[in-house]
Design a protein around this motif. Structure first.
Motif, short mmCIF file in Angstrom:
data_model
loop_
_atom_site.label_atom_id
_atom_site.label_comp_id
_atom_site.label_asym_id
_atom_site.label_seq_id
_atom_site.Cartn_x
_atom_site.Cartn_y
_atom_site.Cartn_z
N ARG A 1 11.80 -4.01 -89.94
CA ARG A 1 12.92 -3.65 -89.13
C ARG A 1 14.14 -4.48 -88.95
NH1 ARG A 1 10.73 -5.18 -82.77
NH2 ARG A 1 11.01 -7.43 -83.07
N VAL A 2 15.17 -3.94 -89.19
CA VAL A 2 16.55 -4.74 -89.35
C VAL A 2 16.89 -5.46 -88.25
CG1 VAL A 2 18.92 -4.44 -89.67
CG2 VAL A 2 17.37 -2.79 -90.95
N LYS A 3 16.54 -4.90 -87.14
CA LYS A 3 16.61 -5.60 -85.87
C LYS A 3 15.67 -5.18 -84.43
CE LYS A 3 20.43 -2.53 -84.26
NZ LYS A 3 21.72 -2.37 -83.74
N ARG A 4 15.67 -5.98 -83.50
CA ARG A 4 14.86 -5.46 -82.66
C ARG A 4 14.85 -4.19 -82.30
NH1 ARG A 4 12.57 -8.34 -78.15
NH2 ARG A 4 12.37 -10.13 -79.79
N ASP B 1 3.93 -9.53 -79.06
CA ASP B 1 3.40 -10.92 -79.74
C ASP B 1 4.59 -11.97 -79.20
OD1 ASP B 1 1.47 -11.75 -81.64
OD2 ASP B 1 3.22 -12.79 -82.25
N GLU B 2 5.73 -11.74 -79.62
CA GLU B 2 6.64 -12.80 -78.81
C GLU B 2 6.82 -13.23 -77.62
OE1 GLU B 2 10.36 -11.08 -80.34
OE2 GLU B 2 10.03 -11.32 -82.47
N ALA B 3 6.39 -12.28 -76.68
CA ALA B 3 6.40 -12.69 -75.22
C ALA B 3 5.15 -13.12 -75.20
CB ALA B 3 6.29 -11.14 -74.51
N LEU B 4 3.93 -12.90 -75.82
CA LEU B 4 2.76 -13.70 -75.61
C LEU B 4 2.85 -15.28 -76.03
CD1 LEU B 4 -0.20 -11.15 -76.66
CD2 LEU B 4 0.03 -12.50 -74.49
N GLU B 5 3.48 -15.47 -77.06
CA GLU B 5 3.86 -16.71 -77.63
C GLU B 5 4.56 -17.57 -76.54
OE1 GLU B 5 2.78 -18.45 -80.41
OE2 GLU B 5 1.64 -16.70 -81.15
N ARG B 6 5.61 -16.92 -75.84
CA ARG B 6 6.16 -17.52 -74.91
C ARG B 6 5.53 -17.82 -73.67
NH1 ARG B 6 9.96 -13.54 -76.49
NH2 ARG B 6 9.87 -12.46 -74.31
N LEU B 7 4.44 -16.95 -73.43
CA LEU B 7 3.42 -17.13 -72.32
C LEU B 7 2.63 -18.25 -72.62
CD1 LEU B 7 2.11 -16.31 -69.31
CD2 LEU B 7 0.87 -14.65 -70.76
N ALA B 8 2.27 -18.18 -73.68
CA ALA B 8 1.17 -19.45 -74.41
C ALA B 8 1.92 -20.91 -74.35
CB ALA B 8 0.61 -19.22 -75.66
N ALA B 9 3.14 -20.73 -74.29
CA ALA B 9 3.68 -22.15 -74.21
C ALA B 9 3.63 -23.02 -72.96
CB ALA B 9 5.13 -21.85 -74.83
N HIS B 10 3.54 -22.06 -71.95
CA HIS B 10 3.41 -22.60 -70.67
C HIS B 10 1.83 -22.29 -69.85
CE1 HIS B 10 4.84 -19.08 -68.95
NE2 HIS B 10 4.42 -19.42 -67.84
N LYS C 1 0.28 -10.46 -66.34
CA LYS C 1 0.64 -9.00 -66.17
C LYS C 1 2.09 -8.89 -65.54
CE LYS C 1 -2.37 -6.63 -64.00
NZ LYS C 1 -3.04 -5.31 -63.34
N ALA C 2 2.24 -9.88 -64.54
CA ALA C 2 3.53 -9.71 -63.90
C ALA C 2 4.60 -10.59 -64.79
CB ALA C 2 3.45 -10.73 -62.34
N TRP C 3 4.07 -11.63 -65.27
CA TRP C 3 4.87 -12.39 -66.20
C TRP C 3 5.23 -11.56 -67.34
CZ3 TRP C 3 5.82 -14.42 -70.93
CH2 TRP C 3 6.49 -15.65 -71.09
N LEU C 4 4.43 -11.13 -68.17
CA LEU C 4 4.90 -10.05 -69.39
C LEU C 4 5.58 -9.15 -68.94
CD1 LEU C 4 1.55 -10.33 -71.21
CD2 LEU C 4 3.73 -11.22 -72.03
N GLY C 5 5.19 -8.57 -67.74
CA GLY C 5 6.12 -7.14 -67.30
C GLY C 5 7.69 -7.57 -67.25
N ARG C 6 7.79 -9.03 -66.66
CA ARG C 6 9.35 -9.25 -66.52
C ARG C 6 10.03 -9.50 -67.96
NH1 ARG C 6 6.94 -12.09 -62.15
NH2 ARG C 6 7.03 -14.16 -63.58
N ARG D 1 13.11 -7.43 -69.71
CA ARG D 1 14.30 -8.06 -70.22
C ARG D 1 14.63 -7.99 -71.63
NH1 ARG D 1 12.18 -12.98 -67.45
NH2 ARG D 1 13.04 -12.96 -65.03
N ASP D 2 13.57 -8.07 -72.48
CA ASP D 2 13.87 -7.70 -73.74
C ASP D 2 14.41 -6.22 -74.08
OD1 ASP D 2 12.66 -10.17 -74.51
OD2 ASP D 2 10.62 -9.34 -75.03
N ALA D 3 13.72 -5.34 -73.21
CA ALA D 3 14.16 -3.78 -73.41
C ALA D 3 15.48 -3.74 -73.02
CB ALA D 3 13.32 -2.98 -72.40
N GLU D 4 15.98 -4.42 -71.94
CA GLU D 4 17.44 -4.39 -71.26
C GLU D 4 18.47 -5.23 -72.67
OE1 GLU D 4 17.39 -6.61 -67.83
OE2 GLU D 4 16.53 -4.86 -66.77
#
Length: 210
Positions: free
Chosen positions: A110-113, A142-151, A191-196, A200-203
């Motif tokens: 994919r060229v971009k997101r 996967d990117e969101a899960l990596e961010r979640l795992a960081a904290h 679930k709540a954290w990933l949903g947010r 945001r990513d979709a927006e």
């Protein structure tokens, strides 16, 4: 996960003795067993996944948990592997399935997101997909899960096991050696954290043009 054993007529003779032995060693706490299990599960799951993915067609929805279940039924001698071994298998398979599907998504390019990346539904759980985004982009997830795992690494691990292997709360608690209540708390929070995060990513992500 369902705990019903498969009858002897099910997959007799088709199991992988190396994998069954490694899982038994893992359950027994043998040193280095986890290092033996992961490559075995990854290799077998990758073979199954590639077979399914090679037959993709427009509108096809890959079901990761179905692949994990198929791998367990085909590869593990269920007359030997105890339920604890089954839970361990699914925990390792969840991580392997995540890596396999991510590699596949990236290979499609994919060229971009959002740039032409086919979205894939994750079956078997009440996914935290934001409103207006019916399916999950595996790379964004996967990117969101990596961010979640960081904290909150524990919450991310629970999500991984729920999303990619469809594990039940009790099985996850057994693997992580925590209470069912703790797993549910991690799950609700994640679930709540990933949903947010996914909202945001979709927006932020413009839809790909033709």
């Amino acid at each position: 996960m369902a705990r019903n054993p498969v009858g002897a007529a099910g997959q007799a003779g088709s199991h992988d003795p190396d994998l069954t032995a490694a899982l038994c060693d893992l359950a027994a706490g043998a040193p280095g067993a986890d290092a033996r299990v992961m490559p075995l599960i990854y290799a077998r799951l990758r073979t199954l996944a590639e077979r399914h993915l090679s037959n993709e067609r427009p509108g096809h929805t890959l079901q990761p948990t179905a692949l994990v279940n198929e791998a367990y039924m085909k590869l593990v001698d269920q007359r030997v592997a105890r339920w604890e071994n089954r839970a361990q298998f699914f925990a390792f398979a969840a991580h392997a399935m995540r890596r396999i599907l991510l590699d596949h998504a990236k290979a499609r390019g994919r060229v971009k997101r959002g740039g032409g990346q086919r979205r894939v539904s994750l079956d078997g759980v009440d996914t935290p997909t934001p409103s207006g985004v019916p399916d999950l982009d595996l790379i964004a997830l996967d990117e969101a899960l990596e961010r979640l795992a960081a904290h909150d690494a524990a919450a991310a691990r629970v999500v991984e096991m729920r999303f990619y292997a469809g594990m039940e709360v009790e099985a996850i608690a057994s693997v992580l050696d925590v209470t069912d209540r703790t797993v549910r708390r991690h799950w609700v929070y994640a679930k709540a954290w990933l949903g947010r995060e996914l909202a945001r990513d979709a927006e932020r992500t413009p839809e790909a043009g033709p």
